[in-house]
Design an enzyme around this catalytic site. Structure first.
Site, PDB file in Angstrom:
ATOM      1  N   ASP A  67      14.601  40.282  65.440  1.00 28.73           N
ATOM      2  CA  ASP A  67      14.994  41.582  64.896  1.00 28.73           C
ATOM      3  C   ASP A  67      14.176  41.984  63.677  1.00 28.73           C
ATOM      4  O   ASP A  67      13.428  41.178  63.119  1.00 28.73           O
ATOM      5  CB  ASP A  67      16.501  41.579  64.550  1.00 28.73           C
ATOM      6  CG  ASP A  67      16.938  40.311  63.821  1.00 28.73           C
ATOM      7  OD1 ASP A  67      16.072  39.557  63.374  1.00 28.73           O
ATOM      8  OD2 ASP A  67      18.153  40.091  63.701  1.00 28.73           O
ATOM      9  N   ASP A 138      30.441  37.529  61.050  1.00 29.14           N
ATOM     10  CA  ASP A 138      31.240  38.216  62.067  1.00 29.14           C
ATOM     11  C   ASP A 138      30.870  37.745  63.473  1.00 29.14           C
ATOM     12  O   ASP A 138      31.271  38.348  64.469  1.00 29.14           O
ATOM     13  CB  ASP A 138      31.087  39.741  61.952  1.00 29.14           C
ATOM     14  CG  ASP A 138      29.629  40.193  62.089  1.00 29.14           C
ATOM     15  OD1 ASP A 138      28.771  39.348  62.406  1.00 29.14           O
ATOM     16  OD2 ASP A 138      29.359  41.393  61.889  1.00 29.14           O
ATOM     17  N   HIS A 140      27.802  37.586  64.776  1.00 25.86           N
ATOM     18  CA  HIS A 140      26.666  38.238  65.437  1.00 25.86           C
ATOM     19  C   HIS A 140      25.493  37.280  65.639  1.00 25.86           C
ATOM     20  O   HIS A 140      25.333  36.311  64.902  1.00 25.86           O
ATOM     21  CB  HIS A 140      26.217  39.503  64.680  1.00 25.86           C
ATOM     22  CG  HIS A 140      25.582  39.257  63.341  1.00 25.86           C
ATOM     23  ND1 HIS A 140      25.988  39.901  62.197  1.00 25.86           N
ATOM     24  CD2 HIS A 140      24.557  38.458  62.951  1.00 25.86           C
ATOM     25  CE1 HIS A 140      25.233  39.521  61.175  1.00 25.86           C
ATOM     26  NE2 HIS A 140      24.358  38.633  61.611  1.00 25.86           N
ATOM     27  N   GLU A 145      25.884  43.210  66.622  1.00 27.63           N
ATOM     28  CA  GLU A 145      27.137  43.225  65.880  1.00 27.63           C
ATOM     29  C   GLU A 145      28.331  43.242  66.843  1.00 27.63           C
ATOM     30  O   GLU A 145      28.162  43.502  68.037  1.00 27.63           O
ATOM     31  CB  GLU A 145      27.177  44.468  64.982  1.00 27.63           C
ATOM     32  CG  GLU A 145      26.042  44.541  63.962  1.00 27.63           C
ATOM     33  CD  GLU A 145      26.250  43.601  62.767  1.00 27.63           C
ATOM     34  OE1 GLU A 145      26.896  42.554  62.922  1.00 27.63           O
ATOM     35  OE2 GLU A 145      25.754  43.936  61.678  1.00 27.63           O
TER      36      GLU A 145
END
Ligand code: F6R
Length: 264
Positions: A67, A138, A140, A145
């Site tokens: 990313d 979280d 990810h 996400e």
């Protein structure tokens, strides 16, 4: 899924580096998917040491980063491009032509096509042999996400407020953290032949627990690795705190090591 729990971050990083070295020695033209962030730093330092002291050769390796922030130039100190050059590539004998990192400066109108081309490049390289992953608080992976489709491909993704807050530590102000990223999709990650997920520290314990022992759900994109055929999870003690089957993982990791010795 093999879960390898080591006493601390350094030990976890060393063992993960040995794992990468093993794959690289077996396949010198390994195609590796790479993550940024604080977690793989120890792994990268150890790979650099192996290159410098043991002559571990990266000249035929191809890499694809997961990313990049949208809107950051490659020389921006917080861009993932800059991070990778500083923390890994400049210290290895990797051919710059074989390095692929999403370009955060692609014009909005060209982004869709750019993402398709990124996927094409992975395919043209023969696919990813080994995908290195970190995990967000979280759950990810990459910038996928909660709520990201488990079949998603490389695309633009809006960061959650939690990720923006977490990543603000690297910027001088929270409002400097870009809201958008280009990220490989969950489906892209799942096509790698093998996955190694790393997590360290108590702040990751909950995400690790639900990703490994909870149900598979798009709300915790890392949980998708439960559906992959070849996954190794490297943890330090703190990140393993919420795992219920820890005793078994330790037993199985030990048994696996013994079995590898029997084979060699
Ligand atoms: C970054 C990436 C992210 C990170 C995750 C954990 O390329 O893929 O999913 O792995 O945000 O970041 P750290 O390691 O900084 O806790």
């Amino acid at each position: 899924m093999l879960v390898v729990i080591k006493k601390d971050y350094d030990e976890m990083s060393r063992v993960a580096a040995m794992f990468v070295r093993d794959r690289l020695l077996r396949k010198p033209d390994l195609v590796i998917g790479l993550a940024t962030g604080s977690t793989p730093l120890g792994l990268y330092q150890e790979l650099i040491r192996m290159h410098k002291e043991e002559g571990l050769d990266f000249s035929r390796v191809t890499t694809f980063n997961l990313d990049e922030y949208l809107g950051l130039k490659s020389d921006h100190p917080q861009s993932y491009n800059f991070f990778m050059r500083e923390n890994l590539f400049k210290n290895l004998n990797i051919d710059p032509h074989n390095i692929h990192i999403p370009d955060g400066m692609v014009k909005p109108a060209e982004l869709d096509e750019y993402c398709v081309r990124y996927e094409d490049a992975i395919r043209e390289a023969g696919g990813i042999d080994l995908q290195i992953l970190g995990i967000g608080r979280d759950g990810h992976i990459g910038f996928n996400e909660p709520g990201s489709s488990l079949g998603s491909r490389t695309r633009v993704k809006t960061l959650t407020q939690e990720t923006i807050r977490d990543n603000a530590r690297f910027f001088s102000r929270a409002d400097e953290v870009p809201c958008y990223s280009i990220t490989m999709g969950v489906g892209t990650v799942m096509e790698a032949l093998e996955i190694a997920l790393l997590a360290a520290g108590e702040t990751k314990a909950r995400a690790v627990g639900v990703a490994i022992e909870g149900g598979v759900t798009a709300q915790v994109t890392a949980s998708v690795i439960q559906l992959h055929r070849r996954v190794t999870v490297f943890l330090d003690e703190d990140a393993s705190l919420m795992l219920k089957r820890k005793d078994y993982y330790n037993f199985a990791a030990g048994a696996e090591e013994d079995f590898e010795k029997l084979k060699s």
